[in-house]
Design a protein around this motif. Sequence first.
Motif, PDB file in Angstrom:
ATOM      1  N   LEU A 222      85.811  51.776  43.021  1.00 21.87           N
ATOM      2  CA  LEU A 222      84.844  52.822  42.741  1.00 21.87           C
ATOM      3  C   LEU A 222      84.433  53.557  44.014  1.00 21.87           C
ATOM      4  O   LEU A 222      84.268  54.789  44.007  1.00 21.87           O
TER       5      LEU A 222
ATOM      6  N   ALA B 202      87.098  55.931  44.857  1.00 23.08           N
ATOM      7  CA  ALA B 202      87.119  57.012  43.871  1.00 23.08           C
ATOM      8  C   ALA B 202      86.012  58.025  44.158  1.00 23.08           C
ATOM      9  O   ALA B 202      86.228  59.239  44.013  1.00 23.08           O
TER      10      ALA B 202
ATOM     11  N   GLY C 177      87.184  61.502  45.140  1.00 21.07           N
ATOM     12  CA  GLY C 177      86.877  62.432  44.057  1.00 21.07           C
ATOM     13  C   GLY C 177      85.962  63.552  44.497  1.00 21.07           C
ATOM     14  O   GLY C 177      86.186  64.720  44.150  1.00 21.07           O
TER      15      GLY C 177
ATOM     16  N   LEU D  26      93.261  62.887  33.823  1.00 26.52           N
ATOM     17  CA  LEU D  26      92.022  62.520  33.142  1.00 26.52           C
ATOM     18  C   LEU D  26      92.264  62.223  31.667  1.00 26.52           C
ATOM     19  O   LEU D  26      91.683  61.286  31.107  1.00 26.52           O
TER      20      LEU D  26
ATOM     21  N   ALA E 192      88.477  56.219  37.516  1.00 31.23           N
ATOM     22  CA  ALA E 192      87.196  56.840  37.868  1.00 31.23           C
ATOM     23  C   ALA E 192      87.320  58.158  38.621  1.00 31.23           C
ATOM     24  O   ALA E 192      86.440  59.022  38.509  1.00 31.23           O
ATOM     25  N   VAL E 193      88.369  58.348  39.395  1.00 30.44           N
ATOM     26  CA  VAL E 193      88.389  59.431  40.380  1.00 30.44           C
ATOM     27  C   VAL E 193      88.462  60.810  39.739  1.00 30.44           C
ATOM     28  O   VAL E 193      87.850  61.766  40.239  1.00 30.44           O
ATOM     29  N   TRP E 194      89.163  60.966  38.616  1.00 31.89           N
ATOM     30  CA  TRP E 194      89.437  62.307  38.093  1.00 31.89           C
ATOM     31  C   TRP E 194      88.186  62.940  37.500  1.00 31.89           C
ATOM     32  O   TRP E 194      87.967  64.147  37.673  1.00 31.89           O
TER      33      TRP E 194
ATOM     34  N   ILE F 269      85.155  62.302  38.418  1.00 32.30           N
ATOM     35  CA  ILE F 269      84.285  62.628  39.558  1.00 32.30           C
ATOM     36  C   ILE F 269      84.726  63.932  40.206  1.00 32.30           C
ATOM     37  O   ILE F 269      83.902  64.793  40.550  1.00 32.30           O
TER      38      ILE F 269
ATOM     39  N   GLY G 202      82.150  57.993  36.056  1.00 34.22           N
ATOM     40  CA  GLY G 202      83.156  57.201  36.762  1.00 34.22           C
ATOM     41  C   GLY G 202      82.813  55.725  36.806  1.00 34.22           C
ATOM     42  O   GLY G 202      83.705  54.869  36.746  1.00 34.22           O
TER      43      GLY G 202
ATOM     44  N   ARG H   3      83.828  54.386  33.380  1.00 33.80           N
ATOM     45  CA  ARG H   3      85.289  54.326  33.272  1.00 33.80           C
ATOM     46  C   ARG H   3      85.869  53.282  34.221  1.00 33.80           C
ATOM     47  O   ARG H   3      86.893  52.664  33.925  1.00 33.80           O
ATOM     48  N   GLY H   4      85.208  53.070  35.365  1.00 37.31           N
ATOM     49  CA  GLY H   4      85.684  52.055  36.298  1.00 37.31           C
ATOM     50  C   GLY H   4      85.596  50.647  35.735  1.00 37.31           C
ATOM     51  O   GLY H   4      86.449  49.801  36.031  1.00 37.31           O
TER      52      GLY H   4
END
Length: 251
Positions: A67, A70, A74, A99, A129-131, A133, A182, A185-186
């Motif tokens: 995270l 990310a 992100g 995503l 998580a990154v997308w 964000i 995120g 989702r993480g």
Amino acid sequence: MTIYGYRIPMMASLIVWCILWEIVGRLDLLLLFPPFSDVLVALGDVVNSRSFASAVSITLYSYAWGLGLAIVFGVALGFLMGTVPVADRLLNMWVNVFLSAPLSALVPVIMILFGMGAPTVIVTVFMFAVWIIALDTRAGVLHVPASLLEMARSFGASRWTTTWKIVLWAAMPEILAGIRLGVIRGVKGVVIGQLLVSIIGVGALFTTYSNNFLMEHFWALTLILFAFALTVGQLIALLEARIDYYAGARS
């Protein structure tokens, strides 16, 4: 929610679902759904077990690293897309593809690249998580009023000063919204990574409980993960509320 003039707390819906869960469990309609009261009893057994403490430490390590990376990547990617039109045209489509893509299907590929261990779980959390964000950060940067940027230029502010002291803070509501999503989702990513590839941490506990038909313990562990994700998400939501001034000032 208000019914006949009486304000009903949001937790009431949760209580209704718990009652329905208890009824379905008592009727023995489904083997996979034990009574909710039995799950609450098993909750204490899960938390007090030695394997739980070890699993949590492994899971939190992978989750925190994934995270954290990310968030850094992100936010940086979102700023790049929001401030450089060429980069936005090149990257926006791919960010949206990742995503919406079923990232669970990419976990075996990640395993081949990073092996079976914590690195695979970290990368899985990162990918989940990154997308979101990045996209929320991009939205926040694009919605910064031009008047704020003109004011900074009129006072001779450099590009770095404008980005750090104006754009970042004006886009902060969307950035925090992306981080909150995120975070949730993480949690999904760390469970999938530990369950499908590296049978370690919480994933190992899920496998043990399901293989031995300990469904009370299985659902108790699921409740713990839900509570963790919602708690962290709510903490970030409280932070969003504290800086909501910036969103109001832009409108």
